[in-house]
Design a protein around this motif. Structure first.
Motif, PDB file in Angstrom:
ATOM      1  N   ASP A   1      14.664 -30.288 -97.053  1.00 34.11           N
ATOM      2  CA  ASP A   1      15.517 -29.882 -98.167  1.00 34.11           C
ATOM      3  C   ASP A   1      14.627 -29.581 -99.363  1.00 34.11           C
ATOM      4  N   THR A   2      15.238 -29.044-100.415  1.00 35.04           N
ATOM      5  CA  THR A   2      14.474 -28.630-101.596  1.00 35.04           C
ATOM      6  C   THR A   2      14.664 -29.615-102.733  1.00 35.04           C
ATOM      7  N   ASP A   3      13.720 -29.557-103.654  1.00 36.46           N
ATOM      8  CA  ASP A   3      13.807 -30.413-104.838  1.00 36.46           C
ATOM      9  C   ASP A   3      15.087 -30.116-105.615  1.00 36.46           C
ATOM     10  N   GLU A   4      15.435 -28.836-105.723  1.00 41.78           N
ATOM     11  CA  GLU A   4      16.638 -28.431-106.461  1.00 41.78           C
ATOM     12  C   GLU A   4      17.894 -29.051-105.842  1.00 41.78           C
ATOM     13  N   ASN A   5      17.995 -28.974-104.533  1.00 43.76           N
ATOM     14  CA  ASN A   5      19.172 -29.538-103.862  1.00 43.76           C
ATOM     15  C   ASN A   5      19.227 -31.054-104.018  1.00 43.76           C
ATOM     16  N   LEU A   6      18.059 -31.695-103.940  1.00 42.68           N
ATOM     17  CA  LEU A   6      18.030 -33.154-104.060  1.00 42.68           C
ATOM     18  C   LEU A   6      18.396 -33.595-105.479  1.00 42.68           C
ATOM     19  N   ILE A   7      17.979 -32.848-106.474  1.00 45.76           N
ATOM     20  CA  ILE A   7      18.363 -33.156-107.865  1.00 45.76           C
ATOM     21  C   ILE A   7      19.881 -33.106-108.001  1.00 45.76           C
ATOM     22  N   ALA A   8      20.500 -32.076-107.431  1.00 47.88           N
ATOM     23  CA  ALA A   8      21.961 -31.948-107.494  1.00 47.88           C
ATOM     24  C   ALA A   8      22.635 -33.096-106.758  1.00 47.88           C
ATOM     25  N   LEU A   9      22.073 -33.443-105.597  1.00 50.81           N
ATOM     26  CA  LEU A   9      22.625 -34.555-104.823  1.00 50.81           C
ATOM     27  C   LEU A   9      22.545 -35.859-105.617  1.00 50.81           C
ATOM     28  N   GLU A  10      21.416 -36.104-106.223  1.00 50.52           N
ATOM     29  CA  GLU A  10      21.204 -37.349-106.973  1.00 50.52           C
ATOM     30  C   GLU A  10      22.124 -37.420-108.190  1.00 50.52           C
ATOM     31  N   LYS A  11      22.331 -36.284-108.824  1.00 45.93           N
ATOM     32  CA  LYS A  11      23.247 -36.246-109.975  1.00 45.93           C
ATOM     33  C   LYS A  11      24.671 -36.576-109.544  1.00 45.93           C
ATOM     34  N   ASP A  12      25.089 -36.009-108.426  1.00 48.02           N
ATOM     35  CA  ASP A  12      26.428 -36.273-107.910  1.00 48.02           C
ATOM     36  C   ASP A  12      26.581 -37.748-107.536  1.00 48.02           C
ATOM     37  N   ILE A  13      25.535 -38.320-106.958  1.00 46.54           N
ATOM     38  CA  ILE A  13      25.593 -39.732-106.564  1.00 46.54           C
ATOM     39  C   ILE A  13      25.729 -40.632-107.777  1.00 46.54           C
ATOM     40  N   LYS A  14      25.008 -40.335-108.831  1.00 47.26           N
ATOM     41  CA  LYS A  14      25.138 -41.137-110.051  1.00 47.26           C
ATOM     42  C   LYS A  14      26.596 -41.186-110.513  1.00 47.26           C
ATOM     43  N   LYS A  15      27.260 -40.040-110.459  1.00 46.59           N
ATOM     44  CA  LYS A  15      28.674 -39.980-110.854  1.00 46.59           C
ATOM     45  C   LYS A  15      29.533 -40.802-109.886  1.00 46.59           C
ATOM     46  N   GLN A  16      29.272 -40.667-108.587  1.00 47.63           N
ATOM     47  CA  GLN A  16      30.038 -41.447-107.595  1.00 47.63           C
ATOM     48  C   GLN A  16      29.925 -42.940-107.857  1.00 47.63           C
ATOM     49  N   VAL A  17      28.724 -43.391-108.152  1.00 38.06           N
ATOM     50  CA  VAL A  17      28.499 -44.819-108.382  1.00 38.06           C
ATOM     51  C   VAL A  17      29.186 -45.268-109.667  1.00 38.06           C
ATOM     52  N   ARG A  18      29.091 -44.455-110.721  1.00 39.83           N
ATOM     53  CA  ARG A  18      29.789 -44.807-111.969  1.00 39.83           C
ATOM     54  C   ARG A  18      31.291 -44.874-111.746  1.00 39.83           C
ATOM     55  N   ASP A  19      31.810 -43.904-111.017  1.00 39.03           N
ATOM     56  CA  ASP A  19      33.253 -43.884-110.754  1.00 39.03           C
ATOM     57  C   ASP A  19      33.672 -45.081-109.897  1.00 39.03           C
ATOM     58  N   GLY A  20      32.851 -45.412-108.907  1.00 45.55           N
ATOM     59  CA  GLY A  20      33.161 -46.563-108.059  1.00 45.55           C
ATOM     60  C   GLY A  20      33.129 -47.855-108.836  1.00 45.55           C
ATOM     61  N   LYS A  21      32.167 -47.961-109.738  1.00 54.73           N
ATOM     62  CA  LYS A  21      32.078 -49.143-110.597  1.00 54.73           C
ATOM     63  C   LYS A  21      33.308 -49.278-111.478  1.00 54.73           C
ATOM     64  N   LYS A  22      33.725 -48.170-112.087  1.00 55.28           N
ATOM     65  CA  LYS A  22      34.909 -48.193-112.954  1.00 55.28           C
ATOM     66  C   LYS A  22      36.164 -48.576-112.176  1.00 55.28           C
ATOM     67  N   ALA A  23      36.295 -48.039-110.975  1.00 56.06           N
ATOM     68  CA  ALA A  23      37.465 -48.353-110.151  1.00 56.06           C
ATOM     69  C   ALA A  23      37.477 -49.825-109.770  1.00 56.06           C
ATOM     70  N   ALA A  24      36.292 -50.370-109.447  1.00 56.01           N
ATOM     71  CA  ALA A  24      36.207 -51.789-109.071  1.00 56.01           C
ATOM     72  C   ALA A  24      36.579 -52.683-110.242  1.00 56.01           C
ATOM     73  N   TRP A  25      36.104 -52.317-111.447  1.00 53.19           N
ATOM     74  CA  TRP A  25      36.429 -53.129-112.632  1.00 53.19           C
ATOM     75  C   TRP A  25      37.917 -53.047-112.953  1.00 53.19           C
ATOM     76  N   LYS A  26      38.476 -51.864-112.824  1.00 50.90           N
ATOM     77  CA  LYS A  26      39.910 -51.694-113.091  1.00 50.90           C
ATOM     78  C   LYS A  26      40.734 -52.558-112.133  1.00 50.90           C
ATOM     79  N   ASP A  27      40.373 -52.529-110.851  1.00 48.25           N
ATOM     80  CA  ASP A  27      41.074 -53.352-109.869  1.00 48.25           C
ATOM     81  C   ASP A  27      40.901 -54.834-110.154  1.00 48.25           C
ATOM     82  N   PHE A  28      39.730 -55.201-110.643  1.00 48.26           N
ATOM     83  CA  PHE A  28      39.439 -56.608-110.916  1.00 48.26           C
ATOM     84  C   PHE A  28      40.282 -57.144-112.070  1.00 48.26           C
ATOM     85  N   VAL A  29      40.370 -56.376-113.156  1.00 55.38           N
ATOM     86  CA  VAL A  29      41.059 -56.887-114.356  1.00 55.38           C
ATOM     87  C   VAL A  29      42.564 -56.670-114.315  1.00 55.38           C
ATOM     88  N   ALA A  30      43.051 -55.750-113.477  1.00 53.42           N
ATOM     89  CA  ALA A  30      44.483 -55.416-113.488  1.00 53.42           C
ATOM     90  C   ALA A  30      45.392 -56.617-113.268  1.00 53.42           C
TER      91      ALA A  30
END
Length: 803
Positions: free
Chosen positions: A330-359
Motif C-alpha cells: 500500500d502507499t503512504d497516502e492511503n495509510l495516512i487516510a486509513l490512520e485518520k479514519d481510525i482516529k475518528k472511529q476510536v474517538r467515536d467509540g470512546k464517546k459512545a462507551a462513555w454515553k452508555d456508561f453515564v446514561a
C-alpha cells in the motif's frame, strides 16, 4: 525486513494485501485506544490504565495461529490479540476502562477488573457450557505477576487428556486434543517462581503449550539486568531445548517489530504444539512500550534518550507500516487516510462507551432529585434537603457512590418524620441497593441449578451386617466408583499415582484407570492447583491433591487470586469446578500439623471449605461436588485413615449436604461447636463431663464455607443458653469465624446466659511428638476444664472450683 510471509492457503495477491492491511488496521486501532485510554485516565474519567501499546504486531501473529477451541492464559496487555480474534471492539475497550457493570456492554468482567484484563464467555446465561470448540477462548486474566502461569499448564494438559483418555464426552470441549493453550507474559515477570515452576512442569508433562514472552527489557522501571541472569530468558532456558533423544521445549527467538518473521514463527510453533503436543517458548525480543508501564508513571524518568529514540524507530507499528510501503502493499497516502479514519472511529467509540456508561446513572440521579423535591415540600428541613438536592443536581456526570450517598444523607434529615414522601425515598433506597449491589457482588458462588446448595443429601446405605473396614477403604472404594461413573474425573498429586497416595486412599486406582487419570506429580503445589483450574475450565473434573494442609500455603496465592475469583471476576461467564483434596489436623511437628483454617477461609472466599470428621463424610462430599459446578477444598482427617468405619453399599451415590451442620450428641447444658479431628476428643471429654453432671450438645460444622445455612447452631443455643467453639487453629482463627456467624449473623447473643467463649490451639504451631500436640492443641483435659469452668461461673455450688 525483506522476509516473506509464509502463506499456507491458496489466496490471490489482492486477498493477501487485504489481509495485511486488515492486520495493520487492527494494530492502529489498538494503539489509538491505548493513547486515548491514557488521556481518559489522566482526565479522571477512568481510574487506572495499563495498555498493550508496543505489543501490537506480535499479537497479530499470535492471533493468526490461534484457532477455534484454543485457549489463552495471558498478560494484561493483550488487547490487540483480543481485537484480532474478534472478541474486543473499541466500545468494549472503553467500557472496560470506565468499569461499566453490564456484562453485555463490558463482556470482559462487567467492570470488576481494571482495563486490560480479558476473557471470553465459556458459559451461557444458565451457567451451562457453551461449545468451546466453536469459539476462540480466553481464560479470565488476573493482575498478580505470573499468576496466569499455573492455570496455563492445566489448559494445555486438558488437550492431552482429551486426546488419550477414552470415554469422555468431548463434544463441547475438544477435537481430538488438537487445542493449544497460549500463554503470554512480560519479560520481568519471568523472574517469578510461578513462571519457572510452570515451565518445568509443562516440559515434564509434554503438553501443547505455546509461551510468549513480550520482552521490552524493563519491569516497570527496573532494567532486565536486575531481573534475569544474562538479561535473556531464552538464553537461560536453553537447557529445556528438546533433542532427538530427550523431551523438552522447542525454543524460538524473534523480534517484535518483524511482522513476516513473527507470522512464520507463530505458525511453526502452532504446528509443533498442535500436532506433536510439545511445549514451545517464543521469546519476542526488541519490543517497545511507547507510553511506559502504566498511567501511574512516565518512562522518560528511567529510560535514556538513546533508548527512547530507538523505541520510536523500532516501534512495531511504525516498522510494519514501513514494510507495507517498501513491499508495495500500500502507499503512504492511503495509510495516512486509513490512520485518520481510525482516529475518528476510536474517538467515536470512546464517546459512545462513555454515553452508555453515564446514561443509567443520569436516570438514577433524576429519580433521586425528583424524590428530594417532593421530600423537601413536606419537611421542616426543606432548606437542608434542597441543599442536598442542588449538590446532587450540580454533578454533571454522577457515579453511583454519589447518588446513593446523597439520597441516604437526605433520609437522615427526616428521621423523626412520617410522610408519604419519606417512605417513597426510603423504598427507593432499599430497591436501589437490591438492584445495584449485585452488579458489584454477584457470582461469588454459583447461581446456577448446579450450585452446591441445590444438591440434597443422600444417606449412606448399609447391608444387614455392615463390613467394618479401615476408613481409607471407604475413600478408596468411593473413588473407584467415582472414576467409573465419571470418565472426565481424574486425580493427580504428589504420590497420588503409583503408591495410591500416602494414606492409600487411592490404592490400585492408577493400575485400574491409567496414568493419565490417576497420576503422580512433582513437588510443585502451585502448579498442581493450576492443573486443576485449567482442566476444569475445559470441562474436565479434576481432583487436585495437595499432600498435607500445611503445604496448601504454597498454592494459596493461586487459590485466592485465581480460582476463588473465576466466577466472580467473569460475572458468571466462566467457571472452574476444581476439587482440592488434602489432609490435615493433628499429627506431629511444626510443618505437618498446622491447621491454618482462619488464614485459608479468609483468603479463599469463592471456594467452599469442607472439613469432614471421617472418611464417609469426606466421600459424601466428593460425590456431592461432582454433581455441582463449584470449586471446593476438602480437608480429610490425617489421623482417621486407620480408624474403623462401616462400608456403605451405595458407593459413589451417597452425598453429604454442604452447608448443613450435624448434631452428633444432644445435650442441655452447653452447645459445643467444632469440626474435624477435634470432635473425637470432644466426644471423649463429653463422657467424662457426663460423670460430673454436665451434659453438652456437640455440633459438627462439617463445612466452614458455607456455614450452617439452616441456623441450627442458634437453635441449639436457644436450648442450652451457653456456647463454646473449639478449634485447633490459632486464637482468632476459624473459631472467631464460627463465633461471628453464630453470635452476630444468627443473633445467638440474645439467647446467651454467659459470654460465648472459644478454646483454641496456642498461638504457635505444635512442637514435635505427642507431647507437642498435647501442649499445643486442645486436649480432652483442656476441654473438660474449660467447660467445667464455664459451668462453675454459672453454678458454683454444683460445680466448685477445680483449682
Amino acid at each position: 525486513m525483506q522476509a516473506k510471509v509464509e502463506n499456507t492457503q491458496d489466496i490471490s495477491f489482492d486477498q493477501f494485501k487485504d489481509e495485511i492491511i486488515q492486520d495493520y488496521k487492527t494494530a492502529v486501532i489498538s494503539r489509538e485506544c491505548s493513547l486515548l485510554g491514557r488521556r481518559e485516565v489522566l482526565t479522571g474519567k477512568a481510574k487506572f490504565g495499563i495498555f498493550g501499546d508496543g505489543k501490537e504486531v506480535p499479537q497479530l501473529a499470535l492471533a493468526k495461529a490461534f484457532q477455534n477451541g484454543d485457549f489463552r492464559s495471558g498478560y494484561y496487555r493483550d488487547q490487540t490479540f483480543m481485537m484480532a480474534i474478534g472478541e474486543l471492539n473499541i466500545q468494549q475497550f472503553f467500557a472496560g476502562l470506565y468499569a461499566h457493570t453490564d456484562i453485555e456492554v463490558e463482556p470482559m468482567s462487567a467492570g470488576r477488573q481494571m482495563g486490560g484484563h480479558f476473557a471470553t464467555h465459556s458459559l451461557d446465561k444458565n451457567g451451562e457450557w457453551k461449545n468451546l470448540t466453536q469459539q476462540k477462548n480466553s481464560s479470565a486474566d488476573i493482575s498478580p505477576t505470573a499468576g496466569q502461569m499455573p492455570r496455563l499448564l492445566g489448559l494445555a494438559q486438558a488437550s492431552k487428556i482429551y486426546r488419550h483418555v477414552e470415554g469422555i464426552d468431548t463434544e463441547k470441549f475438544s477435537v481430538n486434543g488438537n487445542e493449544i493453550a497460549w500463554g503470554t507474559i512480560g519479560n520481568a515477570s519471568t523472574s517469578e517462581g510461578l513462571f519457572f515452576e510452570t515451565i518445568n512442569a509443562a516440559g515434564v508433562l509434554q503438553v501443547p503449550m505455546v509461551m510468549s514472552v513480550w520482552d521490552d527489557e524493563y519491569g516497570i522501571s527496573v532494567h532486565a539486568k536486575h531481573q534475569t541472569t544474562k538479561e535473556n530468558i531464552s538464553e537461560i532456558l536453553k537447557g529445556f531445548q528438546r533433542t532427538e533423544n530427550e523431551n523438552g521445549y522447542e525454543i524460538f527467538r524473534v523480534n517484535g517489530w518483524d511482522y513476516p518473521s513473527l507470522i512464520a514463527t507463530y505458525q511453526k510453533a502452532s504446528d509443533i504444539a498442535r500436532e506433536e503436543h510439545v511445549p514451545v517458548l517464543i521469546h519476542v525480543q526488541q519490543v517497545t512500550q511507547p507510553q511506559g508501564h502504566s498511567t501511574s508513571g512516565s518512562h522518560e524518568r528511567y529510560k535514556s534518550k538513546e533508548r527512547l529514540a530507538w523505541e520510536v524507530e523500532y516501534d512495531c507499528n511504525a516498522q510494519m507500516r514501513k514494510w507495507i510501503i517498501e513491499n508495495g502493499i500500500d502507499t503512504d497516502e492511503n495509510l495516512i487516510a486509513l490512520e485518520k479514519d481510525i482516529k475518528k472511529q476510536v474517538r467515536d467509540g470512546k464517546k459512545a462507551a462513555w454515553k452508555d456508561f453515564v446514561a443509567p446513572m443520569k436516570q438514577e440521579q433524576a429519580e433521586v432529585i425528583s424524590l428530594l423535591e417532593n421530600l423537601a415540600q413536606s419537611s421542616p428541613n426543606k432548606v437542608f434537603i434542597n441543599k442536598i438536592k442542588e449538590d446532587l443536581a450540580g454533578i454533571a456526570e454522577p457515579i453511583r457512590k454519589e447518588i446513593a450517598g446523597y439520597s441516604r444523607k437526605a433520609l437522615r434529615l427526616v428521621i423523626g418524620e412520617t410522610s408519604v414522601e419519606k417512605q417513597a425515598l426510603s423504598n427507593w433506597i432499599k430497591a436501589y441497593f437490591e438492584k445495584i449491589q449485585p452488579k458489584y457482588s454477584s457470582h461469588l458462588y454459583s447461581e446456577s441449578a448446579k450450585s452446591v446448595l441445590n444438591i440434597e443429601a443422600n444417606a449412606p446405605v448399609y447391608g444387614d451386617e455392615p463390613q467394618e473396614v479401615d476408613a481409607r477403604i471407604v475413600l478408596r472404594d468411593n473413588f473407584d466408583a467415582i472414576f467409573s461413573k465419571y470418565p472426565q474425573a481424574l486425580v493427580f498429586g504428589e504420590d497420588a499415582g503409583e503408591i495410591g497416595d500416602v494414606n492409600q486412599g487411592l490404592e490400585g486406582m492408577q493400575e485400574k484407570y491409567g496414568k493419565l487419570r490417576v497420576s503422580d506429580t512433582g513437588i510443585r503445589e502451585a502448579t498442581i492447583l493450576g492443573q486443576g483450574i485449567g482442566m476444569a475450565m475445559r470441562g474436565l473434573r479434576p481432583i487436585a491433591e495437595i499432600q498435607y494442609l500445611d503445604y496448601l500455603l504454597y498454592a494459596l496465592q493461586i487459590m485466592s487470586d485465581d480460582l476463588a475469583t473465576v466466577l466472580y471476576r467473569t460475572k458468571g461467564t466462566q467457571k472452574a469446578p476444581v476439587i482440592i483434596r488434602t489432609r490435615g489436623h493433628r499429627l506431629e511437628g511444626i510443618w505437618h500439623s498446622g491447621s491454618p483454617m482462619g488464614a485459608i477461609i479468609n483468603a479463599i472466599k469463592g471456594i467452599h471449605v469442607l472439613v469432614p470428621r471421617n472418611m464417609t463424610k469426606a466421600a459424601g462430599f466428593y460425590n456431592t461436588l461432582l454433581e455441582s459446578d463449584e470449586p471446593a477444598l476438602v480437608v480429610e482427617c490425617l489421623n482417621g485413615y486407620r480408624l474403623k468405619e462401616q462400608l456403605p453399599t451405595n458407593l459413589g451415590e451417597f452425598k453429604t449436604k454442604i452447608g448443613v451442620v450435624e448434631t452428633i450428641k444432644e445435650g442441655s447444658d452447653m452447645t459445643v461447636v467444632s469440626y474435624g479431628s477435634t470432635l473425637r476428643i470432644i466426644e471423649q471429654a463429653a463422657k467424662e463431663l457426663q460423670a460430673v453432671g454436665i451434659n453438652i450438645e456437640i455440633i459438627d460444622c462439617q463445612s466452614l464455607i458455607p456455614f450452617d445455612i439452616n441456623h441450627d447452631c442458634v437453635k441449639s443455643v436457644q436450648k442450652t443458653n451457653r456456647l463454646l467453639v473449639i478449634d485447633e487453629d490459632v486464637p482468632g482463627g476459624a473459631s472467631a469465624f464460627i463465633l461471628q456467624h453464630i453470635v452476630d449473623e444468627q443473633n445467638g447473643y440474645q439467647y446467651l446466659d454467659s459470654k460465648p467463649q472459644t478454646l483454641t490451639a496456642k498461638a504457635h504451631r505444635p512442637a514435635y511428638g505427642t507431647d507437642g500436640d498435647y501442649f499445643s492443641k486442645p486436649s480432652a483435659e483442656d476441654i473438660f476444664e474449660k467447660i467445667y469452668a464455664m459451668m462453675h461461673e454459672t453454678n458454683p455450688t454444683d460445680f466448685p472450683e477445680l483449682y
